[in-house]
Design a protein around this motif. Structure first.
Motif: not given
Length: 745
Positions: A582-586, A591-601
């Motif tokens: 997991v490379y990025s979280v925001c 504040g109710n939702t968290l987004a994440s970006g990953s090496n799994d595309n």
């Protein structure tokens, strides 16, 4: 004529998807000219509708690596091939068609040709794959255990290429259609052939079971559709009407209507009981490769070689909508179970999701020529900044998707970008060890902050905009005075690279994530470490405070996301779902939702209160390095290793698709300028055109040279425009040639 320029144009297709036709025409010429193509490197080229008959590739290719080469619809004759490709264990070549059983436990794959996208069953979520044609043909069907990934069975029997497979509704029988003109029915449990259905006089391209499982429909190169009794194996009916190959057949949900798509450019609807044609749907301007009914049976979707998807009203036969966006043949279309989303797979390597009601698709920003490592919205949400491995920072207009500015100065990869709270300054951190501050309005560099002794991976402004924090490969965190550019403090404690830094909303606490597996909280005023949060079992790539400052989210190399209580330092939750780093979280602004970006595309959206995954956003074809919410929370930006930036509509979970015209890209202009200096340009001009064209260079390009005069890549070539009228004349002609070859709209 020198063949090198034609080979160069062919090679360009490996760089830019929009140049496929540009490379296909020269490759055709090379074949016709009997050019010696032996020992030439054509890795990753893209080509369409080209015949390689009698091409001089040499008598044999020994263990040639053609990984990535798209030879879709090409013909290969008089050549011997011995190939090895990386594929799922078992097959030695690319997989072209997949189907999932109704219980979701078994996957069928077939080797070679046809077009790629998996079928959808009515009990499981969509499972779709775009795959590229291969040359090898092992004539087999393989069954895979979806959970373990192990091969369950290999079904041998067909004597030529297998083009289509389909599970019966109960999952016990598998039907397959082949180039050997036969259809075969297989027992899924035993892997034994149950029946062989003969009748077609040419290749069988498509097979489909009726909803009750009693009837099988097949479409063939013999121009006919046949209906078969599954129990007896006897032919029930032969439906004639198409004047060319039938590539796709699909039953309506009630089983009363059959749709077919053909090389004759038409779609036909048939009454299953009587075998009579009910309607002929015309509109596509080329081969129709795929048809699919919506779950309610009222809408039919079709995908075609004309690059479009069309939606049809089944009752009236009228076209309801035309969905444009794909840049090459659309080989497969599939509705979601609720009928609100349509997925499409194309030869342009993309899968796109469409809102069936509106026909809209959201955005893709192209411009960077290498990996995009960081994206950040301006405070007003109108501008998006991106940092890339191409050493540049780019500013984008969020509404139009157009590039507003390109900020050059860094001499290596830009890993992080961050806007100041007032939106007037942009900070960037780079592999060149420097931090730079930019004036957003003018695009000029305001300051260069030196101090780190290695790569700067993260930069973040304090809420008041007076302090900038940076994290580096030199294991340190540094605080900078934004006004003076002087270093205020150096925070030591991490024992390895610091990948992420983030200020709390009140500006009193700084969080940092590191390769030493820890998260540390720092007192900004004193520079002292307040807490050390342990729990991750590998590198922490990203940290982010919730808007209220009470929760900290972290993303790690251990594939997990963790939520921490800032006051106590205790772990509140562990969010599992990503299958790679997991490379990025925001956090979203509320504040109710968290987004994440990953090496799994993938990008995933999480419910912060429950810790449950709310959505999975697919679209990127490589690692997702950065995610960022817009200030209003309605749009999510993502930057990826696939060189693109995408904007996502969070409410509707789909992606915008803006694309910068190729001719407005500095690389294109530089390429053309460079090309006019080559000795072989005159030969190409005379080959294609004998007369001059009265077209304006500026009108075709759509930009003025002043926009690019400060770019180093063009510096040596601008004199051509100032002093050489002959080159200006050639350039106008060459742009028209390229415009024609590229077939840009």
């Amino acid at each position: 004529m020198d063949h090198r320029i034609l080979q160069f144009l062919v090679y360009l297709t490996s760089i830019e998807n929009t140049l496929i036709q540009c490379g296909s025409n020269p490759l055709h010429l090379l074949v016709q000219l009997k050019a010696d193509l032996r020992n030439k490197n054509f890795q990753n080229i893209k080509n369409q509708n080209t015949s390689f008959i009698d091409a001089n590739f040499g008598s044999q290719f020994n263990t040639v690596n053609i990984s990535g080469i798209n030879l879709n619809r090409a013909q290969l004759f008089n050549c011997k091939w011995r190939l090895e490709l990386n594929n799922l264990d078992g097959h030695r070549n690319c997989v072209n068609s997949v189907s999932i059983s109704s219980d979701g436990n078994t996957l069928v794959m077939i080797v070679l040709s046809v077009y790629g996208m998996s079928k959808q069953d009515n009990k499981k979520p969509n499972q779709m794959v775009i795959l590229i044609m291969s040359i090898h043909n092992d004539k087999s069907i393989r069954l895979w255990d979806v959970k373990t990934g192990q091969q369950k069975a290999k079904l041998d029997g067909h004597t030529s290429t297998v083009y289509s497979v389909c599970f019966s509704p109960d999952g016990n029988t598998l039907a397959s259609g082949s180039n050997d003109k036969s259809i075969r029915l297989w027992d899924v449990k035993t892997g034994q052939q149950k029946a062989k259905l003969d009748g077609h006089t040419s290749t069988v391209y498509s097979v489909c079971f009726s909803p009750d499982g009693n009837t099988l429909a097949s479409g063939s190169n013999d121009k006919s559709i046949r209906l078969w009794d599954v129990k007896t194996g006897q032919q029930k009916a032969k439906l004639d009407g198409h004047t060319s190959t039938v590539y796709s057949v699909c039953f309506s949900p009630d089983g009363n209507t059959l749709a077919s798509g053909s090389n004759d450019k038409s779609i036909r609807l048939w009454d299953v009981k009587t075998g009579q044609q009910k309607a002929k749907l015309d509109g596509h301007t080329s081969t129709v490769y795929s048809v699919c009914f919506s779950p309610d049976g009222n809408t039919l979707a079709s995908g075609s070689n004309d690059k479009s998807i069309r939606l049809w009203d089944v009752k009236t036969g009228q076209q309801k909508a035309k969905l444009d966006g794909h840049t090459s043949t659309v080989y497969s279309v599939c509705f979601s179970p609720d009928g609100n989303t349509l997925a499409s797979g194309s030869n342009d390597k993309s899968i796109r999701l469409w809102d069936v009601k509106t026909g809209q698709q959201k955005a893709k920003l192209d411009g960077h020529t290498s990996t995009v490592y960081s994206v950040c919205f301006s405070p007003d949400g109108n501008t998006l900044a991106s940092g890339s491995n191409d050493k540049s920072i780019r500013l984008w207009d969020v509404k139009t998707g157009q590039q507003k500015a390109k900020l050059d100065g860094h001499t290596s990869t830009v890993y992080s970008v961050c806007f100041s709270p007032d939106g007037n300054t942009l900070a960037s951190g780079s592999n060149d060890k420097s931090i730079r501050l930019w004036d957003v309005k003018t695009g000029q560099q305001k300051a260069k902050l030196d101090g780190h002794t290695s790569t700067v991976y993260s930069v973040c402004f304090s809420p008041d905009g007076n302090t900038l924090a940076s994290g580096s490969n030199d294991k340190s965190i540094r605080l900078w005075d934004v006004k003076t550019g002087q270093q205020k403090a150096k925070l030591d404690g991490h024992t390895s690279t610091v990948y992420s830094v983030c200020f709390s909303p009140d500006g009193n606490t700084l969080a940092s994530g590191s390769n030493d597996k820890s998260i540390r909280l720092w007192d900004v005023k004193t520079g002292q470490q307040k807490a050390k949060l342990d729990g991750h079992t590998s590198t922490v790539y990203s940290v982010c405070f919730s808007p209220d400052g009470n929760t900290l989210a972290s993303g790690s190399n251990d594939k997990s996301i963790r939520l921490w209580d800032v006051k106590t330092g205790q772990q509140k939750a562990k969010l599992d779902g990503h299958t790679n780093y997991v490379y990025s979280v925001c956090f979203s602004p509320d504040g109710n939702t968290l987004a994440s970006g990953s090496n799994d595309n993938s990008i995933r959206l999480w419910d912060v209160k429950t810790g449950q995954q709310k959505a999975k956003l697919d679209g990127h074809s490589d690692y997702v390095n950065s995610v960022c919410f817009s200030p209003d929370g309605n749009t999510l930006a993502s930057g990826s290793e696939d060189n693109s930036i995408r904007l996502w509509d969070i409410k509707n979970k789909y992606c915008l698709d803006y694309k910068i015209p190729f001719f407005q890209h500095p690389f294109a202009i530089h390429l053309i300028l460079w090309f006019t200096q080559t000795s072989i340009f005159q030969g190409l001009r005379e080959l294609f055109y004998k007369k001059p064209f009265p077209f304006s260079f500026r009108r075709i390009v759509g930009v003025t040279l002043d926009q690019f005069k400060n770019q180093p890549i063009l510096a040596l070539n601008l004199k051509l425009f100032q002093y050489t009228s002959c080159v200006r004349y050639w350039l106008k002609e060459f742009y028209f040639i390229v415009f024609f070859l590229f077939q840009q709209s």
